[in-house]
Scaffold this motif. Structure first.
Motif, mmCIF file in Angstrom:
data_model
loop_
_atom_site.group_PDB
_atom_site.id
_atom_site.type_symbol
_atom_site.label_atom_id
_atom_site.label_comp_id
_atom_site.label_asym_id
_atom_site.label_seq_id
_atom_site.Cartn_x
_atom_site.Cartn_y
_atom_site.Cartn_z
ATOM 1 N N PHE A 69 7.374 -0.874 -6.612
ATOM 2 C CA PHE A 69 6.826 -0.146 -7.754
ATOM 3 C C PHE A 69 6.723 1.324 -7.390
ATOM 4 O O PHE A 69 6.741 1.702 -6.226
ATOM 5 C CB PHE A 69 5.464 -0.707 -8.180
ATOM 6 N N ARG A 70 6.650 2.144 -8.430
ATOM 7 C CA ARG A 70 6.526 3.591 -8.233
ATOM 8 C C ARG A 70 5.245 4.063 -8.906
ATOM 9 O O ARG A 70 5.196 4.174 -10.137
ATOM 10 C CB ARG A 70 7.729 4.305 -8.835
ATOM 11 N N PRO A 71 4.193 4.340 -8.111
ATOM 12 C CA PRO A 71 2.957 4.811 -8.716
ATOM 13 C C PRO A 71 3.118 6.239 -9.240
ATOM 14 O O PRO A 71 3.882 7.030 -8.679
ATOM 15 C CB PRO A 71 1.952 4.759 -7.564
ATOM 16 N N GLY A 72 2.428 6.552 -10.321
ATOM 17 C CA GLY A 72 2.493 7.901 -10.879
ATOM 18 C C GLY A 72 1.223 8.245 -11.640
ATOM 19 O O GLY A 72 0.575 7.373 -12.228
ATOM 20 N N LEU A 73 0.865 9.503 -11.619
ATOM 21 C CA LEU A 73 -0.342 9.992 -12.285
ATOM 22 C C LEU A 73 -0.060 11.375 -12.841
ATOM 23 O O LEU A 73 0.521 12.214 -12.142
ATOM 24 C CB LEU A 73 -1.498 10.058 -11.276
ATOM 25 N N PRO A 175 -2.844 1.709 0.204
ATOM 26 C CA PRO A 175 -3.526 2.924 0.648
ATOM 27 C C PRO A 175 -2.905 4.227 0.133
ATOM 28 O O PRO A 175 -3.421 5.300 0.420
ATOM 29 C CB PRO A 175 -3.383 2.854 2.178
ATOM 30 N N ASN A 176 -1.821 4.167 -0.621
ATOM 31 C CA ASN A 176 -1.131 5.379 -1.076
ATOM 32 C C ASN A 176 -2.086 6.345 -1.784
ATOM 33 O O ASN A 176 -2.901 5.926 -2.590
ATOM 34 C CB ASN A 176 -0.008 5.033 -2.064
ATOM 35 N N ASP A 177 -1.966 7.643 -1.495
ATOM 36 C CA ASP A 177 -2.742 8.672 -2.189
ATOM 37 C C ASP A 177 -1.884 9.164 -3.354
ATOM 38 O O ASP A 177 -0.894 9.855 -3.152
ATOM 39 C CB ASP A 177 -3.078 9.817 -1.237
ATOM 40 N N VAL A 178 -2.262 8.794 -4.570
ATOM 41 C CA VAL A 178 -1.533 9.207 -5.768
ATOM 42 C C VAL A 178 -2.434 10.198 -6.480
ATOM 43 O O VAL A 178 -3.526 9.840 -6.929
ATOM 44 C CB VAL A 178 -1.224 7.991 -6.674
ATOM 45 N N TRP A 179 -1.988 11.465 -6.575
ATOM 46 C CA TRP A 179 -2.870 12.490 -7.119
ATOM 47 C C TRP A 179 -2.097 13.484 -7.968
ATOM 48 O O TRP A 179 -0.873 13.586 -7.892
ATOM 49 C CB TRP A 179 -3.616 13.219 -6.001
ATOM 50 N N ASP A 180 -2.849 14.225 -8.762
ATOM 51 C CA ASP A 180 -2.292 15.324 -9.544
ATOM 52 C C ASP A 180 -3.432 16.283 -9.841
ATOM 53 O O ASP A 180 -4.607 15.932 -9.732
ATOM 54 C CB ASP A 180 -1.667 14.795 -10.846
#
Length: 192
Positions: A69-73, A175-180
């Motif tokens: 999967f590809r996390p996105g924010l 644990p991925n850091d997904v940020w914007d």
């Protein structure tokens, strides 16, 4: 299809055990391709063995599929374009989960505004207008969280006033850091 490089296969000492029992062991490259249609990586490994002193040529292949999967924010911040000292300045922040490929929910780690502080808790300055708590279970793909608030412009505030919000999340169970982040600029309005 996209190509993913894989690290060499490590058998943690088992290759020596195979060599002693079966003779020469050849491990071929381990590769995986992301299938654009299914979003899965097919990981294949081949073990090729020649028992010492025998003409046998033994080969065994195994495959495993892993969902990718590809996390996105995406974070969008808006504030009043004009304001002046002593007046309220209204702002709104929207965080949207733009993940793809069956990603788990995005769970909030922090949401911080450079002027008012923690938007998911008590503000250090200003008042929340409509600002629900970030969902404990996280945001599902396509879901959004919006917080609207206002604060009074102080003499000590810069003109123009740049106000940045940063949202940090992680996919549930990873644990991925997904940020914007996003910045809104407000200019001082002078009535002369």
């Amino acid at each position: 299809m996209g190509r993913i490089p894989w690290r060499p296969l490590h058998l943690d000492g088992r290759a020596d055990l195979l060599h002693r029992r079966a003779g020469v062991v050849h491990l071929h490259g381990v590769t995986g391709d992301i299938d654009a249609g299914t979003g899965k990586v097919v990981n294949e490994v081949t073990v090729h063995m020649h028992p010492s002193g025998f003409p046998n040529d033994l080969t065994k292949t195994a495959k495993a599929e892993v969902a990718v999967f590809r996390p996105g924010l995406v974070v969008v911040k808006t504030c009043d374009a004009l304001s002046k000292v002593g007046d309220p300045l209204s702002c709104s922040v929207t965080a949207t989960n733009t993940s793809k490929g069956g990603a788990p929910n995005l769970v909030l780690d922090s949401v911080s505004d450079t002027i008012v502080g923690n938007l998911n808790g008590s503000l250090s300055r200003g008042t929340k207008d409509t600002c629900p708590a970030f969902p404990v279970a996280g945001l599902a793909t396509g879901a959004s969280w919006t917080c609207s608030y206002h604060f009074t412009v102080l003499v000590s505030d810069h003109d123009p006033l740049d106000n940045t919000v940063t949202v940090h999340t992680h996919p549930a169970g990873f644990p991925n850091d997904v940020w914007d982040d996003d910045t809104a600029r407000s200019e001082e309005h002078t009535s002369e």
